[in-house]
Design a protein around this motif. Structure first.
Motif, PDB file in Angstrom:
ATOM      1  N   ILE A 259      15.866 -14.130   1.661  1.00 23.22           N
ATOM      2  CA  ILE A 259      15.654 -13.643   2.937  1.00 23.22           C
ATOM      3  C   ILE A 259      16.234 -12.173   3.084  1.00 23.22           C
ATOM      4  O   ILE A 259      15.879 -11.295   3.701  1.00 23.22           O
ATOM      5  CB  ILE A 259      16.338 -14.520   4.288  1.00 23.22           C
ATOM      6  N   GLU A 260      17.591 -12.116   2.441  1.00 25.19           N
ATOM      7  CA  GLU A 260      18.100 -10.643   2.375  1.00 25.19           C
ATOM      8  C   GLU A 260      17.436  -9.610   1.710  1.00 25.19           C
ATOM      9  O   GLU A 260      17.280  -8.678   2.220  1.00 25.19           O
ATOM     10  CB  GLU A 260      19.512 -11.016   1.590  1.00 25.19           C
ATOM     11  N   ILE A 261      16.362 -10.234   0.801  1.00 24.01           N
ATOM     12  CA  ILE A 261      15.424  -9.122   0.146  1.00 24.01           C
ATOM     13  C   ILE A 261      14.577  -8.413   1.104  1.00 24.01           C
ATOM     14  O   ILE A 261      14.318  -7.428   1.144  1.00 24.01           O
ATOM     15  CB  ILE A 261      14.524  -9.835  -0.813  1.00 24.01           C
ATOM     16  N   LEU A 262      14.253  -9.168   2.307  1.00 20.95           N
ATOM     17  CA  LEU A 262      13.312  -8.724   3.352  1.00 20.95           C
ATOM     18  C   LEU A 262      13.805  -7.491   4.091  1.00 20.95           C
ATOM     19  O   LEU A 262      13.155  -6.839   4.683  1.00 20.95           O
ATOM     20  CB  LEU A 262      12.806  -9.790   4.379  1.00 20.95           C
ATOM     21  N   PHE A 263      15.359  -7.352   3.945  1.00 21.03           N
ATOM     22  CA  PHE A 263      15.873  -6.182   4.798  1.00 21.03           C
ATOM     23  C   PHE A 263      16.131  -4.946   3.722  1.00 21.03           C
ATOM     24  O   PHE A 263      16.803  -4.235   4.165  1.00 21.03           O
ATOM     25  CB  PHE A 263      17.119  -6.655   5.419  1.00 21.03           C
ATOM     26  N   THR A 264      15.629  -4.968   2.345  1.00 22.38           N
ATOM     27  CA  THR A 264      15.937  -3.772   1.628  1.00 22.38           C
ATOM     28  C   THR A 264      15.133  -2.985   1.902  1.00 22.38           C
ATOM     29  O   THR A 264      13.805  -2.966   2.089  1.00 22.38           O
ATOM     30  CB  THR A 264      16.236  -4.409   0.138  1.00 22.38           C
ATOM     31  N   ALA A 265      15.650  -1.519   1.715  1.00 22.30           N
ATOM     32  CA  ALA A 265      14.614  -0.638   1.605  1.00 22.30           C
ATOM     33  C   ALA A 265      13.711  -0.646   0.564  1.00 22.30           C
ATOM     34  O   ALA A 265      12.355  -0.284   0.468  1.00 22.30           O
ATOM     35  CB  ALA A 265      15.384   0.738   1.634  1.00 22.30           C
ATOM     36  N   SER A 266      14.177  -1.204  -0.887  1.00 24.12           N
ATOM     37  CA  SER A 266      13.475  -1.020  -1.810  1.00 24.12           C
ATOM     38  C   SER A 266      11.884  -1.924  -1.604  1.00 24.12           C
ATOM     39  O   SER A 266      10.832  -1.548  -2.209  1.00 24.12           O
ATOM     40  CB  SER A 266      13.988  -1.352  -3.261  1.00 24.12           C
ATOM     41  N   LEU A 267      12.223  -3.001  -1.103  1.00 24.70           N
ATOM     42  CA  LEU A 267      11.017  -3.841  -0.845  1.00 24.70           C
ATOM     43  C   LEU A 267       9.941  -3.009   0.013  1.00 24.70           C
ATOM     44  O   LEU A 267       9.035  -3.100  -0.292  1.00 24.70           O
ATOM     45  CB  LEU A 267      11.592  -5.157  -0.178  1.00 24.70           C
ATOM     46  N   TRP A 268      10.494  -2.330   1.118  1.00 27.95           N
ATOM     47  CA  TRP A 268       9.489  -1.869   2.089  1.00 27.95           C
ATOM     48  C   TRP A 268       8.837  -0.371   1.458  1.00 27.95           C
ATOM     49  O   TRP A 268       7.666   0.128   1.396  1.00 27.95           O
ATOM     50  CB  TRP A 268      10.090  -1.550   3.278  1.00 27.95           C
ATOM     51  N   ALA A 269       9.698   0.182   0.293  1.00 28.09           N
ATOM     52  CA  ALA A 269       9.021   1.587  -0.237  1.00 28.09           C
ATOM     53  C   ALA A 269       8.251   0.822  -1.147  1.00 28.09           C
ATOM     54  O   ALA A 269       7.043   1.382  -1.366  1.00 28.09           O
ATOM     55  CB  ALA A 269      10.284   1.971  -1.050  1.00 28.09           C
ATOM     56  N   ALA A 270       8.500  -0.323  -1.894  1.00 27.74           N
ATOM     57  CA  ALA A 270       7.187  -0.948  -2.665  1.00 27.74           C
ATOM     58  C   ALA A 270       6.035  -1.247  -1.779  1.00 27.74           C
ATOM     59  O   ALA A 270       5.039  -1.317  -2.457  1.00 27.74           O
ATOM     60  CB  ALA A 270       7.875  -2.010  -3.639  1.00 27.74           C
ATOM     61  N   ALA A 271       6.325  -1.885  -0.791  1.00 24.26           N
ATOM     62  CA  ALA A 271       5.209  -2.254   0.027  1.00 24.26           C
ATOM     63  C   ALA A 271       4.273  -1.289   0.327  1.00 24.26           C
ATOM     64  O   ALA A 271       2.962  -1.339   0.038  1.00 24.26           O
ATOM     65  CB  ALA A 271       5.950  -2.855   1.150  1.00 24.26           C
ATOM     66  N   ILE A 272       4.800  -0.007   0.743  1.00 29.23           N
ATOM     67  CA  ILE A 272       4.164   0.892   1.077  1.00 29.23           C
ATOM     68  C   ILE A 272       3.273   1.616  -0.212  1.00 29.23           C
ATOM     69  O   ILE A 272       2.070   2.006  -0.266  1.00 29.23           O
ATOM     70  CB  ILE A 272       4.860   2.187   1.771  1.00 29.23           C
ATOM     71  N   ARG A 273       4.138   1.442  -1.386  1.00 26.93           N
ATOM     72  CA  ARG A 273       3.321   1.978  -2.522  1.00 26.93           C
ATOM     73  C   ARG A 273       2.212   1.069  -3.038  1.00 26.93           C
ATOM     74  O   ARG A 273       1.234   1.742  -2.987  1.00 26.93           O
ATOM     75  CB  ARG A 273       4.445   2.222  -3.795  1.00 26.93           C
ATOM     76  N   ILE A 274       2.408  -0.394  -2.853  1.00 28.99           N
ATOM     77  CA  ILE A 274       1.150  -1.123  -3.186  1.00 28.99           C
ATOM     78  C   ILE A 274       0.192  -1.037  -2.085  1.00 28.99           C
ATOM     79  O   ILE A 274      -1.078  -1.052  -2.515  1.00 28.99           O
ATOM     80  CB  ILE A 274       1.927  -2.595  -3.194  1.00 28.99           C
ATOM     81  N   ALA A 275       0.691  -0.472  -0.935  1.00 29.60           N
ATOM     82  CA  ALA A 275      -0.340  -0.666  -0.012  1.00 29.60           C
ATOM     83  C   ALA A 275      -1.308   0.697  -0.170  1.00 29.60           C
ATOM     84  O   ALA A 275      -2.640   0.680   0.234  1.00 29.60           O
ATOM     85  CB  ALA A 275       0.044  -0.572   1.309  1.00 29.60           C
ATOM     86  N   SER A 276      -0.912   1.881  -0.853  1.00 28.99           N
ATOM     87  CA  SER A 276      -1.783   3.067  -0.577  1.00 28.99           C
ATOM     88  C   SER A 276      -2.626   2.867  -1.280  1.00 28.99           C
ATOM     89  O   SER A 276      -3.776   3.357  -0.287  1.00 28.99           O
ATOM     90  CB  SER A 276      -0.771   4.077  -1.412  1.00 28.99           C
ATOM     91  N   PRO A 277      -3.115   2.524  -2.621  1.00 27.44           N
ATOM     92  CA  PRO A 277      -4.479   2.463  -2.928  1.00 27.44           C
ATOM     93  C   PRO A 277      -5.234   1.504  -2.232  1.00 27.44           C
ATOM     94  O   PRO A 277      -6.501   1.887  -1.752  1.00 27.44           O
ATOM     95  CB  PRO A 277      -4.433   2.057  -4.251  1.00 27.44           C
ATOM     96  N   LEU A 278      -4.791   0.682  -1.614  1.00 31.06           N
ATOM     97  CA  LEU A 278      -5.627  -0.420  -0.796  1.00 31.06           C
ATOM     98  C   LEU A 278      -5.990   0.220   0.733  1.00 31.06           C
ATOM     99  O   LEU A 278      -7.056  -0.001   1.271  1.00 31.06           O
ATOM    100  CB  LEU A 278      -4.760  -1.490  -0.345  1.00 31.06           C
ATOM    101  N   ILE A 279      -5.174   1.092   1.119  1.00 35.05           N
ATOM    102  CA  ILE A 279      -5.539   1.904   2.433  1.00 35.05           C
ATOM    103  C   ILE A 279      -6.780   2.714   2.144  1.00 35.05           C
ATOM    104  O   ILE A 279      -7.754   2.587   2.905  1.00 35.05           O
ATOM    105  CB  ILE A 279      -4.181   2.872   2.748  1.00 35.05           C
TER     106      ILE A 279
END
Lengths: 349, 313
Positions: free
Chosen positions: B4-24
């Motif tokens: 659960i702690e992972i969910l609040f890390t900046a690196s998770l969300w940075a990776a999320a946005i990075r993974i999302a970019s080509p999909l966007i």
């Protein structure tokens, strides 16, 4: 420019246009071959020689055609009912999984009992894989194109999980591969010392059965009616959703048999590279065959010849063998265009 | 707890946005095609072609942005092929799309092998570097997640706004929506259905090409076979999930990215207990679940997958 349905289809056109389509695909590939610096005539010559030039080459082509007949039939049956099954790849792999689960010693049966049991289980496995997206289509209206495509990835990962887990061969030196199926599960070779196996004969029989079924059985008629116009079919009292479900079982089952035949007839065990895209190539085979079950046999042999020929050519001429994939994809696009022109005429306005 | 702690890390969300970019990019591209009434199953191949052509241009010495432009042009060209086959000629959009994917993918592999006959390790380029936005990137958590990305990611977000504005606020956007809802009515208003549809498919495919180039020019620095790995198909699911709206599609893509980034981290956490393939499967399973969940509540473009032939009813 507008397109008008033709009143009649001249026989000449019906044969000429598909031939022209394949010629166009060939010419474009020749241009691509020239980019590599090789002579297209030499390359095509080597391809034909590599696919049909010797007994060995021809038998190899038929061996490669075997899974394509199964997947081509699977796609043809489904597409006739406008059930867009793009997941033959997944169904093939589940058919292969069923074969190695039951065929590696679990069932102590002699071959006359074991082989039919394995065929049935592989077909059932494949059928169930397609039953899921079909259920989602009929029950929730989820487009089966996307779900069957996504299932290909899920199933391949699932197979990879099995091959590194419960199905892993302990004697496989760490490679992710299953144990070999027992001798009673293996299909006999058609020619002593060559790779062509009885699966080819069964594939041809399957094509003939599907053809007879399509022509003679009420369900075959209903499938075509649903594909032609599902609203009209429903109006005429055809139970559209049950017909689609049965189409899915038949189509998925045929694709599952492709996996069975590759394992029992050719490879002996299951690996992650059992199918180099036979499921997707099945779509091309079915379209080249105009969705006709017997045409599938011819189209599968043609496509297999392109692949086998390109492999042989690539070894000697140095042109990448991916030219075969380009040629097959171009044949598909040119062929669907040609078929359209046999049905419509162009009116310039 | 750690999960659960992972969910609040900046690196998770940075990776999320990075993974999302080509999909966007891909989702926006598919969305434009479908709003004009054309299903584009060529997306997987078009993204592969964008990834390959953009990378090849940069490898041969072009500027990174020039590579992105090449990817867009190659995408648009493949879009033109798909558009001509399915709009004026009215071929099956399913079969043609699969054909375009097979053709584009195999052409990339052919040219790759032609250009690099005997490479053991794939040739590399210098990819886009992160561009931290001044001030904003200093915000805790949000800053590293949103404002320390590569320029293509910012472009993806800009494109969401642009596409939404184009579809909802411009006359041409209205034309695109009309040909996707009711082509006969569009024709009656003097809109050329054929050209608007082909144009929409080309524009959408250009975006798909850019999405593909993100993979080779920003996320990685070389081209591999099978590197698109079903991203195109996921975009098609995201269009449905986003109910054919750019904003919701963005939300879907970011959620998907977050989920994917999360499963990668869970994999490291629970990898010893649960096979890694199980986690890799989750994004695909999630896409199917999203389709089932959304299936009842969406209003898809009325003329989607219906070829339009003048004078035919």
């Amino acid at each position: 420019m507008r397109l008008e349905p033709r009143q009649s289809r001249p026989l000449l056109l019906v044969f000429l246009l598909p031939a022209l389509a394949l010629l166009t695909a060939g010419v474009i590939c020749a241009l691509l071959v020239m980019l590599s610096g090789a002579s297209p005539f030499q390359v095509f010559g080597l391809m034909i020689k590599g696919a049909l030039g010797s007994q060995f080459a021809f038998l190899e082509t038929l061996t490669r055609a075997t899974p394509l007949i199964f997947t081509g039939l699977a796609v043809a049956v489904a597409f006739r009912a406008k059930l867009w099954n793009i997941g033959a790849e997944a169904q093939l792999y589940i058919g292969a999984v069923m074969t190695v689960v039951l065929g590696t010693g679990l069932l102590p049966l002699p071959w006359p009992a074991l082989i039919p049991v394995l065929m049935f289980s592989a077909a059932l496995g494949g059928a169930l894989v397609l039953a899921v997206p079909t259920f989602l289509k009929t029950r929730f209206g989820v487009d089966e194109v996307v779900t069957t495509l996504l299932l290909n990835f899920i199933v391949l990962l699932f197979v990879s999980m099995l091959l590194e887990g419960p199905l892993k061969d302990p004697m496989g030196l760490g490679w992710p591969q299953s144990k070999k199926v027992v001798a009673d599960a293996q299909l006999p070779k058609l020619v002593q010392g060559k790779r062509l196996h009885a699966g080819f004969v069964i594939a041809i029989l399957a094509a003939m059965l599907v053809w007879v079924f399509d022509r003679r059985a009420a369900l075959g008629y209903e499938m075509r009616a649903v594909g032609y116009n599902s609203k009209a079919a429903a109006f005429a009292g055809i139970p559209v959703n049950p017909v689609l479900a049965k189409t899915a079982l038949l189509s998925g089952g045929l694709a599952g048999l492709a996996g069975w035949s590759e394992v029992s007839g050719l490879k002996g065990n299951l690996t992650l590279d059992l199918s180099p895209g036979f499921g997707y190539t099945g779509i091309v085979v079915a379209m080249l065959a105009l969705l006709h079950p017997l045409g599938v046999v011819v189209a599968a042999i043609f496509v297999a010849a392109v692949f086998v020929g390109a492999d042989a050519m690539s070894r000697s001429a140095g042109v990448p063998s991916y030219i075969a994939h380009v040629m097959v994809a171009l044949s598909l696009l040119c062929m669907v265009t040609a078929i359209m022109f046999t049905r419509y005429r162009v009116r310039w306005t | 707890m750690e999960a659960i702690e992972i969910l609040f890390t900046a690196s998770l969300w940075a990776a999320a946005i990075r993974i999302a970019s080509p999909l966007i990019f891909g989702t926006l591209g598919e969305l434009i095609c479908e709003r004009a009434g054309v299903l584009n199953l060529g997306i997987e191949g078009i993204m592969t072609a964008g990834a390959f052509s953009g990378w090849l241009a940069v490898y041969m010495g072009a500027d990174l942005w020039f590579g992105v432009a090449v990817a867009a042009i190659v995408g648009a060209t493949l879009g033109l092929l798909h558009g001509v086959l399915v709009v004026p000629l009215g071929l099956s959009q399913h079969v043609t799309g699969i054909g375009v994917t097979l053709l584009a993918t195999s052409l990339c592999y052919y040219f790759y092998r032609l250009a690099f006959p005997e490479v053991t390790s794939p040739p590399k380029i210098d990819p886009f570097q992160p561009w931290p936005v001044p001030v904003l990137s200093e915000i805790p958590v949000l800053g590293p997640a949103l404002f320390q990305q590569t320029p293509l990611t910012y472009l993806a977000f800009v494109m969401v706004v642009l596409v939404a504005w184009f579809l909802e606020r411009t006359p041409l956007g209205l034309a695109v929506r009309t040909v996707g809802e009711n082509p006969a009515a569009a024709e009656a208003q003097g809109i050329n259905v054929t050209w608007v549809r082909i144009g929409a498919v080309m524009a959408g495919s250009a975006l798909m090409g850019i999405g593909g180039s993100f993979i080779t020019l920003s996320a990685f620095n070389s081209f591999f076979f099978d590197m698109m790995n079903g991203r195109g198909w996921i975009c098609i699911a995201l269009v449905v999930f986003g109910a054919w709206r750019p904003g919701k599609a963005l939300l879907g893509a970011v959620l998907f990215g977050a989920f994917d980034a999360y499963q990668l981290r869970l994999q490291q956490l629970a990898g010893a207990v649960v096979p890694y393939q199980f986690f890799l499967m989750l994004p695909f399973v999630l896409s199917i679940l999203a389709l089932i969940f959304m299936s009842r509540r969406v209003a898809y473009p009325r003329a989607l997958m219906v070829p339009y032939r003048k004078g035919e009813r």
